[in-house]
Structures are given as structure tokens and as C-alpha cells.
Motif scaffolding. Structure first.
Motif, short mmCIF file in Angstrom:
data_model
loop_
_atom_site.label_atom_id
_atom_site.label_comp_id
_atom_site.label_asym_id
_atom_site.label_seq_id
_atom_site.Cartn_x
_atom_site.Cartn_y
_atom_site.Cartn_z
N ASP A 23 0.85 -1.19 0.00
CA ASP A 23 0.00 0.00 0.00
C ASP A 23 0.88 1.24 0.00
O ASP A 23 2.03 1.20 -0.46
CB ASP A 23 -0.95 -0.02 1.20
CG ASP A 23 -0.23 -0.31 2.52
OD1 ASP A 23 0.97 0.01 2.62
OD2 ASP A 23 -0.86 -0.87 3.44
N ASP A 24 0.37 2.31 0.51
CA ASP A 24 1.08 3.59 0.46
C ASP A 24 1.96 3.84 1.68
O ASP A 24 2.44 4.95 1.88
CB ASP A 24 0.07 4.74 0.32
CG ASP A 24 -0.69 4.69 -0.99
OD1 ASP A 24 -0.12 4.20 -1.97
OD2 ASP A 24 -1.86 5.12 -1.01
N TYR A 25 2.20 2.80 2.50
CA TYR A 25 2.92 2.99 3.74
C TYR A 25 4.23 2.22 3.76
O TYR A 25 4.41 1.22 3.07
CB TYR A 25 2.08 2.53 4.93
CG TYR A 25 0.74 3.22 5.07
CD1 TYR A 25 0.64 4.60 4.99
CD2 TYR A 25 -0.42 2.48 5.27
CE1 TYR A 25 -0.58 5.23 5.12
CE2 TYR A 25 -1.65 3.10 5.41
CZ TYR A 25 -1.73 4.48 5.32
OH TYR A 25 -2.93 5.10 5.45
N THR A 26 5.14 2.72 4.59
CA THR A 26 6.32 1.96 5.01
C THR A 26 6.12 1.62 6.48
O THR A 26 5.72 2.48 7.28
CB THR A 26 7.60 2.78 4.82
OG1 THR A 26 7.93 2.82 3.43
CG2 THR A 26 8.78 2.15 5.56
N TYR A 27 6.42 0.38 6.84
CA TYR A 27 6.12 -0.12 8.19
C TYR A 27 7.39 -0.34 9.01
O TYR A 27 8.42 -0.77 8.49
CB TYR A 27 5.36 -1.44 8.11
CG TYR A 27 3.98 -1.32 7.52
CD1 TYR A 27 2.87 -1.12 8.33
CD2 TYR A 27 3.77 -1.41 6.14
CE1 TYR A 27 1.59 -1.01 7.80
CE2 TYR A 27 2.50 -1.30 5.59
CZ TYR A 27 1.42 -1.09 6.43
OH TYR A 27 0.15 -0.99 5.90
N ARG A 28 7.27 -0.06 10.30
CA ARG A 28 8.33 -0.36 11.27
C ARG A 28 7.73 -1.19 12.39
O ARG A 28 6.68 -0.83 12.95
CB ARG A 28 8.92 0.93 11.84
CG ARG A 28 9.81 0.74 13.08
CD ARG A 28 10.36 2.06 13.58
NE ARG A 28 10.98 1.92 14.89
CZ ARG A 28 10.38 2.27 16.04
NH1 ARG A 28 9.16 2.80 16.03
NH2 ARG A 28 11.00 2.11 17.19
N GLU A 40 13.62 2.70 0.62
CA GLU A 40 14.38 1.61 1.24
C GLU A 40 13.65 0.97 2.42
O GLU A 40 14.23 0.16 3.13
CB GLU A 40 15.76 2.10 1.66
CG GLU A 40 16.65 2.48 0.48
CD GLU A 40 18.09 2.71 0.89
OE1 GLU A 40 18.31 3.05 2.07
OE2 GLU A 40 18.98 2.54 0.05
N GLY A 41 12.39 1.33 2.64
CA GLY A 41 11.62 0.64 3.67
C GLY A 41 11.90 1.06 5.09
O GLY A 41 11.65 0.28 6.02
N PHE A 42 12.40 2.27 5.29
CA PHE A 42 12.59 2.81 6.64
C PHE A 42 11.63 3.97 6.83
O PHE A 42 11.48 4.81 5.94
CB PHE A 42 14.03 3.26 6.86
CG PHE A 42 15.04 2.16 6.77
CD1 PHE A 42 15.15 1.21 7.78
CD2 PHE A 42 15.86 2.03 5.66
CE1 PHE A 42 16.06 0.18 7.70
CE2 PHE A 42 16.78 1.00 5.57
CZ PHE A 42 16.89 0.07 6.59
N VAL A 43 10.98 4.04 7.99
CA VAL A 43 9.96 5.06 8.20
C VAL A 43 10.54 6.47 8.10
O VAL A 43 11.69 6.71 8.45
CB VAL A 43 9.26 4.88 9.57
CG1 VAL A 43 8.49 3.57 9.60
CG2 VAL A 43 10.24 4.97 10.72
#
Length: 508
Positions: free
Chosen positions: A267-272, A295-298
């Protein structure tokens, strides 16, 4: 006991006098290293102290270890011979120590501290009941090596340095190889489980490059049935280029077989991931999210809210997803926050912990901050209902701490301990204590006054207390201790007096 060192001023908080330990009387050696022993619930169960008693040869030292229980009572001690790197150019400052508890066994990690970096990592296991200490061992080049070569040649670092070894909750001893094999860009990474005699039980390999992506695993939680790992994909065989592709990997604890890998939503988010809880037949993965990043970092400045994913423990199937968007709190009277998670006049929201309660609620521990220069502001405790709506938002006002000429992301601020949130205690029955430093970090001694904040959560209610320590003859530091207690560490101005530890009960 003779009243030697402090006048404690109480504001709202009352403490009950507790056990005292004089570090100078626990060993005839020189104290220089210690580690707190915690259980899987983050509660303190004791302390491991290391003393240097003698130098027996070049680079070779006799050390005494002393084990204290949660009441600061001496449980046992023993002597070992260890090496510490010394050369014309670099000399290890000390031997660092870290410990992990599983049942009645303590895994002890030693490492030479050279300019803040750790070298010659090695391990031993202490059987607490019998005080039997194993020979040293390391995990190197995908092999567990017992009694590695006893030397400190610079040329020997690569072959005499262990990769990660630790206890997984409910599983036992695990080695995690993250070695990169440079031949044809192929990796050689694996998880290996060992029994009490250091015999291999199973190996889980994850060394294939799939669709130009490389798996990297990090531990989240486990019990005797399942191991939960976070997978953050790398691009090809790079060790630095991450992709915005994360998944949760479930591994069978008994045989090491893959149960399931579940990708995070596209979706439109990057998760931690902040916390992972295993309760009955469910696994809860919780954290915060931001606008999507490459790169997948918040993204600190573009936070979007909190999430909770619920998985079936046996199959790994995703059963439910819950979200709390910051934009849903725009009209909340307890906090002035915008849709990007920025609190007015305070900064961005960093989430330290998300604690799953037995009644289905979640406590999220947040602290506001700015990146440049680094400034830490107020804290917020959110009580989230089962549907993930905010049932309570408890603001904790504290000193504004500014670190001049600094600039860092939240992950770096956390790593170097610049946030004021210290720790928490799980008291059981959905009761918690939260501890924070409430003192100005950039102040000059503050006339020997140090402030600490304590927040209790009991019967669904938050309460705040302040501990004000004042002394004219020493400096006192406070930290979390056993359930319902704080540990006061006192360093005297008179260098002939040894450091003292004292337990004090928190009445709430």
C-alpha cells in the motif's frame, strides 16, 4: 545502615528503604563491567558483574564474575582467564559483557572494546544452579567452534570472532550466521539451533537470491512452537541497499521448517515493527508507519499512524489488521497532532513500545523529538482499545532537552540513548510502570539534583509521580530494577568510597 550519602526529596512519590550492595566489597578485584539480567517480560532478574583481579601475562587477565539476584544478594561467583587486545597502536579499553537468560542458564557474551567497537566476540554458558561455566565457544564460518584459539593477533580477528549467538524465548540456544560469501555474489546465511551440549538440532538456510532480492532476517519473538522473524529484503547481494519490501517469517521451533512468510501490505505505507507478542493461539505484530520510502525505513517527518496485525500461530495466516491514523486524532483534546504525526511545538512522534494487554488493549509509549538539533520533548502514553481507537491519551510533561550541533534520525537517537524514556516494568495483571529521565541533560550538575519520572498504569488508569534525588556528596543515577522497584546507583565524590547500589520500592 549509616546515613552517608543523600537527602531524598519526595514529591508525590514515596520510596521504601531497600537492600544495599557495596561494589567494592563483592570482589577483591577492580570493577569495570556489568550487565543487567532480564527475563522475556523485560523484568529484571539479577545482575552480572565483572572484576579484573590480576594480570597474569601479556594481554591475559584473571577475571572474577559475581552474580547478584534481583534483591542484590550475591548468588555465586567464579574466576576465568580472559585475553584483552593490546598493541602499539590500539589497546582494548575493557572486556564488555552482555547476558541473556533462559530458564536457569545464563549466556554470557564477552568482547574486547576497542574505540567503542567490539572485537573477538565469544560466549560461555553459566549454569546458575551448579555454578558450572562452560568453555568458551564461537560461531564462525557456519561452524560452532569450542575453545577457539587463545590469542589476539590482528590477523586472527576474522577467524576468532563470533557471529550472533543468543537464547530465543522458549527455544534455547540459537546461532545466526550473516556471513556474506563473495563468490558469485551468493550469500551463506542460516539459523542454527543447538541443545544444552552444543549439538546441532536443526538448520534453517535462507541463502538464495530470489527475483533479485536477498532475504535478511532479524528476531522478533518466539516460544516452544514458533519463531517469528522480520524479513527486510536487500537488493541483490548488497549489504546496504534495502528495498521497501518487508515480511514476517514464521519458523517451526521444533524442526526448523518454514511455516509461512507473510508480506506486509503493498500500500502507500512503510512499516516499522515496534513489538511482537505471542498470546495463546495468536501472534500480534505492532508498530508505526509512515509515507512510503524507497528503502523501507519510516520517514520521521511523514508519520501516518500505528498498526496491529494479528496472525494465526499455527499456520501464520494473517487474520486481522487494525490501523490508527494520526489524522483521526486531529480533534482529540488530549494532544495537538497533525496528520503526519507532528505535535505542535514539540516535534515528531517516536514510538518506543507497544505492549499487548491480556484484555486486548494496547499501550503505546511515545516521545516527541526534533532531528536538527536533536531535541527531546514530552511523552505520551496511548491506551488503544481492541478496535485500535484511542481510549486514553496521557501526556507527560518533562524537561526539553537540546543537544546542540547535532542531527540524526530517530533510529540513531534511540541507539545512542538520547531519548528520555528509560524502561518499563510488566507487573502482571495488566499493570505497568514506566520510567523516564526528567532532568536537563545539558545542565551543569544542577546542584546534585536529578529528577526521574515514574508513570503507573493500574486498573486502566495512568498516574504520574516524580522522584527528586538530591545529594551534596555524590551523584545518583536511577534505573528500573525488579518488579515494583528502582535501582539507585551512587557514585561518591570521595574516590575512596566504592559505588553503591540500592533498591527502593515504588509505592503507587
Amino acid at each position: 545502615m549509616k546515613y552517608r550519602f543523600l537527602l531524598i526529596l519526595f514529591f508525590v512519590l514515596s520510596l521504601t528503604y531497600g537492600q544495599v550492595a557495596d561494589l567494592g566489597k563483592l570482589s577483591r578485584g577492580k570493577f569495570y563491567s556489568s550487565a543487567e539480567i532480564k527475563d522475556k517480560h523485560n523484568n529484571t532478574r539479577g545482575y552480572f558483574l565483572l572484576y579484573e583481579t590480576d594480570k597474569v601475562a601479556k594481554e591475559t587477565y584473571q577475571l572474577e564474575y559475581v552474580l547478584l539476584d534481583e534483591n542484590l544478594t550475591k548468588v555465586t561467583n567464579g574466576f576465568i582467564t580472559e585475553m584483552k587486545y593490546e598493541s602499539w597502536f590500539f589497546t582494548a579499553k575493557k572486556i564488555n559483557v552482555e547476558v541473556v537468560l533462559e530458564g536457569r542458564k545464563l549466556l554470557i557474551g564477552f568482547a574486547d572494546d576497542i574505540a567503542g567497537e567490539e572485537y573477538f566476540k565469544r560466549y560461555r554458558i553459566l549454569d546458575i544452579a551448579s555454578n558450572e561455566l562452560s568453555d568458551p565457544f564461537i560461531y564462525n564460518k557456519n561452524t560452532l567452534v569450542k575453545n577457539p584459539e587463545f590469542d589476539r593477533k590482528h590477523s586472527n580477528v576474522a577467524s576468532n570472532q563470533s557471529e550472533e549467538i543468543t537464547f530465543y524465548n522458549g527455544v534455547g540456544l540459537m546461532a545466526h550466521s550473516k556471513t556474506m560469501n563473495k563468490k558469485q555474489g551468493v550469500t551463506d546465511r542460516r539459523l542454527v539451533r543447538y541443545d544444552d551440549d552444543l549439538n546441532e538440532l536443526w538448520t534453517f538456510k535462507y541463502d538464495q537470491i530470489k527475483a533479485k532480492k536477498l532475504t535478511t532476517l532479524s528476531y522478533l519473538n518466539s516460544d516452544n512452537e514458533v519463531i517469528v522473524m522480520l524479513n527486510h529484503y536487500l537488493k541483490n547481494s548488497s549489504v546496504t541497499k534495502y528495498l521497501n519490501e518487508l515480511s514476517v517469517t514464521f519458523i517451526n521451533s521444533e524442526n526448523g521448517n518454514l511455516i509461512k512468510e507473510v508480506p506486509f501490505p503493498k500500500d502507500d505505507y512503510t512499516y516499522r515493527i515496534v513489538d511482537c507478542a505471542i498470546k495463546d493461539d495468536r501472534i500480534y505484530v505492532m508498530g508505526n508507519m509512515s509515507e512510503k520510502t524507497k528503502e523501507g525505513f519510516v520517514h520521521d517527518s511523514k508519520g501516518k499512524g500505528l498498526y496491529k496485525f494479528v496472525f494465526d500461530k499455527e499456520t501464520g495466516e494473517l487474520l486481522d489488521k487494525k490501523y490508527l491514523l494520526w489524522e483521526n486524532l486531529l480533534n482529540n483534546k488530549s494532544i495537538t497532532i497533525n496528520k503526519n504525526g507532528v505535535v505542535k511545538k514539540e516535534g515528531k512522534m517516536y514510538i518506543h513500545n507497544m505492549l499487548m494487554l491480556d484484555n486486548g488493549k494496547v499501550i503505546a509509549v511515545g516521545e516527541t523529538f526534533l532531528n536538527k538539533p536533536i531535541i527531546t520533548n514530552n511523552m505520551y502514553l496511548f491506551e488503544l482499545a481492541e478496535d485500535f481507537s484511542v481510549s486514553q491519551c496521557f501526556e507527560i510533561e518533562k524537561f526539553r532537552n537540546k543537544f546542540s550541533n547535532t542531527n540524526a534520525y530517530s533510529s540513531t537517537i534511540k541507539r545512542y540513548g538520547l531519548f528520555d524514556f528509560m524502561d518499563y516494568q510488566d507487573l502482571g495483571d495488566d499493570e505497568y510502570l514506566f520510567f523516564l529521565n526528567d532532568n536537563e541533560k545539558n545542565s551543569k550538575n544542577r546542584k546534585k539534583t536529578t529528577l526521574y519520572g515514574i508513570i503507573s498504569y493500574s486498573d486502566g488508569e495512568f498516574k504520574r509521580q516524580t522522584l527528586n534525588l538530591k545529594t551534596e556528596t555524590s551523584t545518583i543515577f536511577a534505573t528500573s530494577a525488579k518488579k515494583g522497584y528502582m535501582l539507585l546507583v551512587e557514585n561518591f565524590d570521595d574516590e575512596t568510597k566504592a559505588t553503591e547500589l540500592r533498591l527502593e520500592k515504588v509505592n503507587f
